[in-house]
Design a protein around this motif. Structure first.
Motif, PDB file in Angstrom:
ATOM      1  N   GLY A   9       0.848  -1.185   0.000  1.00  0.00           N
ATOM      2  CA  GLY A   9       0.000   0.000   0.000  1.00  0.00           C
ATOM      3  C   GLY A   9       0.883   1.233   0.000  1.00  0.00           C
ATOM      4  N   LYS A  10       0.483   2.238  -0.770  1.00  0.00           N
ATOM      5  CA  LYS A  10       1.265   3.481  -0.848  1.00  0.00           C
ATOM      6  C   LYS A  10       0.352   4.675  -0.679  1.00  0.00           C
ATOM      7  CE  LYS A  10       4.677   1.603  -4.024  1.00  0.00           C
ATOM      8  NZ  LYS A  10       5.370   1.788  -5.290  1.00  0.00           N
ATOM      9  N   VAL A  11       0.895   5.701  -0.031  1.00  0.00           N
ATOM     10  CA  VAL A  11       0.187   6.963   0.114  1.00  0.00           C
ATOM     11  C   VAL A  11       1.152   8.065  -0.298  1.00  0.00           C
ATOM     12  CG1 VAL A  11      -0.982   8.537   1.703  1.00  0.00           C
ATOM     13  CG2 VAL A  11      -1.163   6.081   2.050  1.00  0.00           C
ATOM     14  N   SER A  12       0.773   8.838  -1.299  1.00  0.00           N
ATOM     15  CA  SER A  12       1.598   9.972  -1.731  1.00  0.00           C
ATOM     16  C   SER A  12       1.312  11.165  -0.842  1.00  0.00           C
ATOM     17  CB  SER A  12       1.281  10.325  -3.182  1.00  0.00           C
ATOM     18  OG  SER A  12       1.601   9.260  -4.034  1.00  0.00           O
ATOM     19  N   GLY A  13       2.287  12.033  -0.718  1.00  0.00           N
ATOM     20  CA  GLY A  13       2.104  13.225   0.094  1.00  0.00           C
ATOM     21  C   GLY A  13       3.405  13.973   0.239  1.00  0.00           C
ATOM     22  N   HIS A  14       3.457  14.838   1.227  1.00  0.00           N
ATOM     23  CA  HIS A  14       4.687  15.594   1.484  1.00  0.00           C
ATOM     24  C   HIS A  14       4.896  15.780   2.990  1.00  0.00           C
ATOM     25  CE1 HIS A  14       1.581  18.775   1.341  1.00  0.00           C
ATOM     26  NE2 HIS A  14       2.371  19.433   2.163  1.00  0.00           N
ATOM     27  N   ILE A  15       6.075  16.253   3.318  1.00  0.00           N
ATOM     28  CA  ILE A  15       6.469  16.438   4.711  1.00  0.00           C
ATOM     29  C   ILE A  15       6.155  17.874   5.141  1.00  0.00           C
ATOM     30  CG2 ILE A  15       8.411  16.381   6.340  1.00  0.00           C
ATOM     31  CD1 ILE A  15       7.614  13.636   5.184  1.00  0.00           C
ATOM     32  N   SER A  16       5.537  18.010   6.287  1.00  0.00           N
ATOM     33  CA  SER A  16       5.223  19.311   6.867  1.00  0.00           C
ATOM     34  C   SER A  16       6.502  20.013   7.312  1.00  0.00           C
ATOM     35  CB  SER A  16       4.299  19.094   8.067  1.00  0.00           C
ATOM     36  OG  SER A  16       4.080  20.293   8.765  1.00  0.00           O
ATOM     37  N   ALA A  17       6.474  21.330   7.319  1.00  0.00           N
ATOM     38  CA  ALA A  17       7.634  22.108   7.775  1.00  0.00           C
ATOM     39  C   ALA A  17       7.918  21.881   9.258  1.00  0.00           C
ATOM     40  CB  ALA A  17       7.398  23.596   7.513  1.00  0.00           C
ATOM     41  N   TYR A  18       6.882  21.529  10.014  1.00  0.00           N
ATOM     42  CA  TYR A  18       7.055  21.245  11.439  1.00  0.00           C
ATOM     43  C   TYR A  18       5.960  20.272  11.876  1.00  0.00           C
ATOM     44  CZ  TYR A  18       3.592  24.994  11.565  1.00  0.00           C
ATOM     45  OH  TYR A  18       2.484  25.768  11.324  1.00  0.00           O
ATOM     46  N   PRO A  19       6.178  19.529  12.947  1.00  0.00           N
ATOM     47  CA  PRO A  19       5.183  18.553  13.417  1.00  0.00           C
ATOM     48  C   PRO A  19       3.874  19.232  13.824  1.00  0.00           C
ATOM     49  CG  PRO A  19       7.288  18.178  14.486  1.00  0.00           C
ATOM     50  CD  PRO A  19       7.400  19.478  13.747  1.00  0.00           C
ATOM     51  N   LYS A  20       2.756  18.601  13.441  1.00  0.00           N
ATOM     52  CA  LYS A  20       1.434  19.113  13.809  1.00  0.00           C
ATOM     53  C   LYS A  20       0.552  17.932  14.199  1.00  0.00           C
ATOM     54  CE  LYS A  20       1.185  21.306   9.788  1.00  0.00           C
ATOM     55  NZ  LYS A  20       0.515  21.992   8.670  1.00  0.00           N
ATOM     56  N   GLY A  21      -0.079  18.032  15.343  1.00  0.00           N
ATOM     57  CA  GLY A  21      -0.987  16.986  15.796  1.00  0.00           C
ATOM     58  C   GLY A  21      -0.331  16.015  16.754  1.00  0.00           C
ATOM     59  N   LYS A  22      -1.125  15.447  17.611  1.00  0.00           N
ATOM     60  CA  LYS A  22      -0.613  14.528  18.635  1.00  0.00           C
ATOM     61  C   LYS A  22      -1.122  13.108  18.454  1.00  0.00           C
ATOM     62  CE  LYS A  22       0.635  17.925  21.846  1.00  0.00           C
ATOM     63  NZ  LYS A  22       2.025  18.123  21.862  1.00  0.00           N
ATOM     64  N   LYS A  23      -1.911  12.873  17.403  1.00  0.00           N
ATOM     65  CA  LYS A  23      -2.457  11.533  17.178  1.00  0.00           C
ATOM     66  C   LYS A  23      -1.468  10.697  16.385  1.00  0.00           C
ATOM     67  CE  LYS A  23      -7.062  13.427  17.133  1.00  0.00           C
ATOM     68  NZ  LYS A  23      -7.733  14.385  16.298  1.00  0.00           N
ATOM     69  N   GLY A  24      -1.603   9.406  16.488  1.00  0.00           N
ATOM     70  CA  GLY A  24      -0.753   8.514  15.712  1.00  0.00           C
ATOM     71  C   GLY A  24       0.620   8.342  16.326  1.00  0.00           C
ATOM     72  N   PHE A  25       1.576   7.940  15.486  1.00  0.00           N
ATOM     73  CA  PHE A  25       2.941   7.675  15.950  1.00  0.00           C
ATOM     74  C   PHE A  25       3.889   7.839  14.774  1.00  0.00           C
ATOM     75  CE2 PHE A  25       1.109   3.797  14.394  1.00  0.00           C
ATOM     76  CZ  PHE A  25       2.126   3.181  13.678  1.00  0.00           C
ATOM     77  N   GLY A  26       5.168   7.769  15.046  1.00  0.00           N
ATOM     78  CA  GLY A  26       6.174   7.825  13.988  1.00  0.00           C
ATOM     79  C   GLY A  26       6.082   9.085  13.151  1.00  0.00           C
ATOM     80  N   TYR A  27       5.845   8.925  11.870  1.00  0.00           N
ATOM     81  CA  TYR A  27       5.821  10.047  10.939  1.00  0.00           C
ATOM     82  C   TYR A  27       4.471  10.777  10.903  1.00  0.00           C
ATOM     83  CZ  TYR A  27       3.304   6.709   8.070  1.00  0.00           C
ATOM     84  OH  TYR A  27       2.389   5.804   7.615  1.00  0.00           O
ATOM     85  N   ASP A  28       3.461  10.293  11.606  1.00  0.00           N
ATOM     86  CA  ASP A  28       2.112  10.865  11.521  1.00  0.00           C
ATOM     87  C   ASP A  28       2.062  12.391  11.707  1.00  0.00           C
ATOM     88  OD1 ASP A  28       1.135   8.377  10.941  1.00  0.00           O
ATOM     89  OD2 ASP A  28       0.156   8.065  12.864  1.00  0.00           O
ATOM     90  N   PRO A  29       2.776  12.974  12.666  1.00  0.00           N
ATOM     91  CA  PRO A  29       2.689  14.432  12.843  1.00  0.00           C
ATOM     92  C   PRO A  29       3.371  15.255  11.737  1.00  0.00           C
ATOM     93  CG  PRO A  29       3.401  13.359  14.867  1.00  0.00           C
ATOM     94  CD  PRO A  29       3.466  12.337  13.788  1.00  0.00           C
ATOM     95  N   ILE A  30       4.138  14.615  10.859  1.00  0.00           N
ATOM     96  CA  ILE A  30       4.816  15.390   9.813  1.00  0.00           C
ATOM     97  C   ILE A  30       4.389  15.030   8.395  1.00  0.00           C
ATOM     98  CG2 ILE A  30       6.876  15.888  11.209  1.00  0.00           C
ATOM     99  CD1 ILE A  30       8.304  13.639   9.570  1.00  0.00           C
ATOM    100  N   PHE A  31       3.578  13.981   8.219  1.00  0.00           N
ATOM    101  CA  PHE A  31       3.196  13.557   6.874  1.00  0.00           C
ATOM    102  C   PHE A  31       1.817  14.088   6.496  1.00  0.00           C
ATOM    103  CE2 PHE A  31       1.432  10.643   3.699  1.00  0.00           C
ATOM    104  CZ  PHE A  31       2.412  10.759   2.731  1.00  0.00           C
ATOM    105  N   ILE A  32       1.742  14.821   5.379  1.00  0.00           N
ATOM    106  CA  ILE A  32       0.484  15.339   4.856  1.00  0.00           C
ATOM    107  C   ILE A  32       0.170  14.586   3.564  1.00  0.00           C
ATOM    108  CG2 ILE A  32      -0.770  17.358   4.005  1.00  0.00           C
ATOM    109  CD1 ILE A  32       1.278  19.078   5.600  1.00  0.00           C
TER     110      ILE A  32
END
Length: 65
Positions: A9-32
């Protein structure tokens, strides 16, 4: 006679300039994800799971269960 079944499974997107959000783990706060304005860390979990790479892989492989 066991078969090994794999799925990707693949999800395309980009990396945020800074972490946002407290849900999830790992890359979740920086992946849009592409087409979204929120990071995975900001999303309601039920929305994230519908586009998550694990769910994409599961949709492809579920017919074998």
């Amino acid at each position: 006679n066991k078969k090994i079944i794999q799925s990707v499974g693949k999800v395309s997107g980009h990396i945020s300039a800074y972490p946002k959000g407290k849900k999830g783990f790992g890359y979740d706060p920086i992946f849009i994800p592409k087409g979204k304005k929120l990071t995975f860390g900001e999303m309601i979990q039920s929305h994230k799971y519908k586009i998550d790479h694990r769910f994409q892989a599961f949709k492809k492989i579920k017919k074998f269960f």
